[in-house]
Structures are given as C-alpha cells and as structure tokens.
Write an enzyme that holds these catalytic residues in place. Structure first.
Site, PDB file in Angstrom:
ATOM      1  N   ASP A 145     -27.645  -8.476  33.844  1.00 50.54           N
ATOM      2  CA  ASP A 145     -28.939  -7.828  34.034  1.00 50.54           C
ATOM      3  C   ASP A 145     -29.895  -8.814  34.711  1.00 50.54           C
ATOM      4  OD1 ASP A 145     -30.697  -5.333  32.830  1.00 50.54           O
ATOM      5  OD2 ASP A 145     -31.872  -7.179  33.016  1.00 50.54           O
ATOM      6  N   ILE A 146     -30.464  -8.396  35.848  1.00 50.29           N
ATOM      7  CA  ILE A 146     -31.399  -9.257  36.577  1.00 50.29           C
ATOM      8  C   ILE A 146     -32.687  -9.386  35.784  1.00 50.29           C
ATOM      9  CG2 ILE A 146     -32.715  -9.537  38.714  1.00 50.29           C
ATOM     10  CD1 ILE A 146     -30.535  -7.852  40.110  1.00 50.29           C
ATOM     11  N   GLU A 188     -30.757  -2.318  37.687  1.00 50.21           N
ATOM     12  CA  GLU A 188     -30.577  -3.745  37.983  1.00 50.21           C
ATOM     13  C   GLU A 188     -29.454  -4.365  37.169  1.00 50.21           C
ATOM     14  OE1 GLU A 188     -33.911  -3.648  34.835  1.00 50.21           O
ATOM     15  OE2 GLU A 188     -33.168  -2.374  36.444  1.00 50.21           O
TER      16      GLU A 188
END
Length: 268
Positions: A145-146, A188
């Site tokens: 996960d960004i 994301e």
C-alpha cells in the site's frame, strides 16, 4: 480431420500439443517447439534434437510465430513436404487462439499500470491456493500500500498520482521474479502472489521492494517527490483459506501503517 481437431480448443498450449501429436503420427520426431516473440510465448514438447524442420507461420501478412519439429536424423524432402501440408491446417486455428489469448489478457490487465487487475487476482489466488494445497508446496502473498497516496493527488494533481502508481508498478515488476504474479488490488494497493516461496523468502523480497520504492523519485514541475509503501506479508498454513491469505496480508499491512509506515510486517 486434423482441422476439426484443432478447432476444439482456443488454448494456445493445448493447440500446439494437439498439432505436435498430429505431426508425430505422420512424420516421426523427438520433439517440437512453438515460439511467438511479440506475445512472449515459448512452448516445447518432447526433447531437443540435432536436426530441425522450421516453419514461419503467416496469416494475411501477419506473423503468428514459428513452429519447429526436431529429431536425431535428417528430414527427407518428402517429410518436409508432409509437415508443410500439416502446417497449413494449424495457421488459422492458431491465429484464432492468439486473438482469444490477447482478448483475455486485456480483460485481465489494469490499463493504467499494465499489471493484472483484481478480477485476474481472485482467479489466480484461488488457483494457486488449490495447487499449493494439493502439491503441499509453499505459497506466500504480500499486500503493498502506497503511503499517503491521497496527498499526492491533493497536492500535485491526479496526473502525478497516476505517475506514482505507474512507477510503483514498474518498480515492483522489476524487483520480483518472473514467476511472481503482480496485481493492482485497489486504488493504491498491489498484491504479489509468490509461488513456491516460504514466509522468510517472501519477507526478504518485500524488504527489497520496500527499499526500491523508497529509492524512487517522481519528477513534478517544481520538485522531485519521494514515495514510500507499507507491506504486509503472509503465507499458506494448514487451515488457511484462499480468502485468509488476503485477510492476513491486509492485517499485517495495516499494522505496518500503525507502526509508522514504510516497513514490512508479516502475519502467520
């Protein structure tokens, strides 16, 4: 008869297998191969041998690959002629199978990042879970996960956000093994399915991915921005369902966020 047989499948691997068997009945051989560089297809049956009879397949000026027959002794002119006759039966069924394969790939590909999409992910996880249980082989999964992704869109615009997603997907692809499967899971989030991989190996790979993402720089009009990601890693255990793999990886990823982001956490 051969044409009818070849029209029973749209799977390229199965089609080439059927054709290789048909050639064997007419011209004995030790092995066969089919390659299509543009589609990155390499299919082989039997064993490699010294002598080859090779044919480039072209349908309506479209190159659809090369088929080779191999054996230990030379092919006679009559045998080459017979193989050429059989090749004519392969061309159109093969083109149809390639078109079907391409349509499936597009349907399972995220258009922005060019990695597999969520539909493909759900099918792949279920398939690899069943295979790992049946063969008693290891299987790991990581969720990436960004960090602070919304801030990139809010501060720099959606074009920058798209660049972050594309660069992250490319970095993951360049870091993992060719056998590992990458999927865009959510806005994301990315999932990587690691076949034949114990949890320790998955954690090491996750650390390499984390560092590679941290070393990325996204150029904007005013500055170069830094990206980090939080990663959760899990592995198949007795009693673990296919859904549990995602749930456990998500739990570990959330813990990485809670612990300060830009880190790897494993969950068993």
């Amino acid at each position: 008869k051969l044409s009818n047989s070849l029209q029973t499948t749209l799977d390229v691997d199965r089609l080439i297998e059927l054709f290789g068997q048909a050639v064997q009945k007419t011209v004995g051989h030790n092995g066969y191969s089919y390659s299509h560089d543009r589609e990155e297809i390499r299919i082989r049956g039997g064993i490699r041998a010294r002598f080859m009879c090779s044919h480039r397949l072209v349908v309506e000026q479209e190159d659809i690959g090369e088929f080779q027959v191999m054996r230990r002794n030379r092919f006679s002119e009559l045998e080459v002629s017979r193989i050429e006759g059989l090749i004519s039966c392969l061309a159109y069924p093969l083109r149809n199978a390639l078109m079907y394969r391409k349509a499936l790939r597009l349907a399972h590909t995220d258009p922005l990042t060019q990695v597999n999409n969520r539909v493909a992910m759900e099918d792949s996880i279920r398939r690899e879970w069943e295979l790992a249980r049946r063969q008693k082989s290891p299987l790991s999964l990581m969720l990436i996960d960004i960090d602070h992704f919304k801030s990139f869109n809010d501060r720099y615009g959606h074009v920058c956000g798209d660049q972050v997603l594309q660069s992250t997907a490319r970095t993951i692809r360049e870091t993992v093994r060719a056998s590992d499967m990458i999927f865009r899971y959510g806005g994301e989030e990315f999932v990587v399915v690691l076949t034949n991989t114990e949890i320790a190996g998955a954690v090491l790979l996750a650390e390499r991915i984390r560092r590679a993402i941290e070393n990325m720089r996204i150029a904007t009009e005013s500055q170069s921005i830094r990206v980090t990601a939080s990663l959760g890693v899990t592995a198949l255990n007795p009693g673990t369902s296919a859904r549990d793999l995602l749930v456990n990886a998500d739990r570990a990823m959330y813990q990485a966020k809670q612990n300060g982001r830009n880190r790897v956490i494993k969950s068993l």
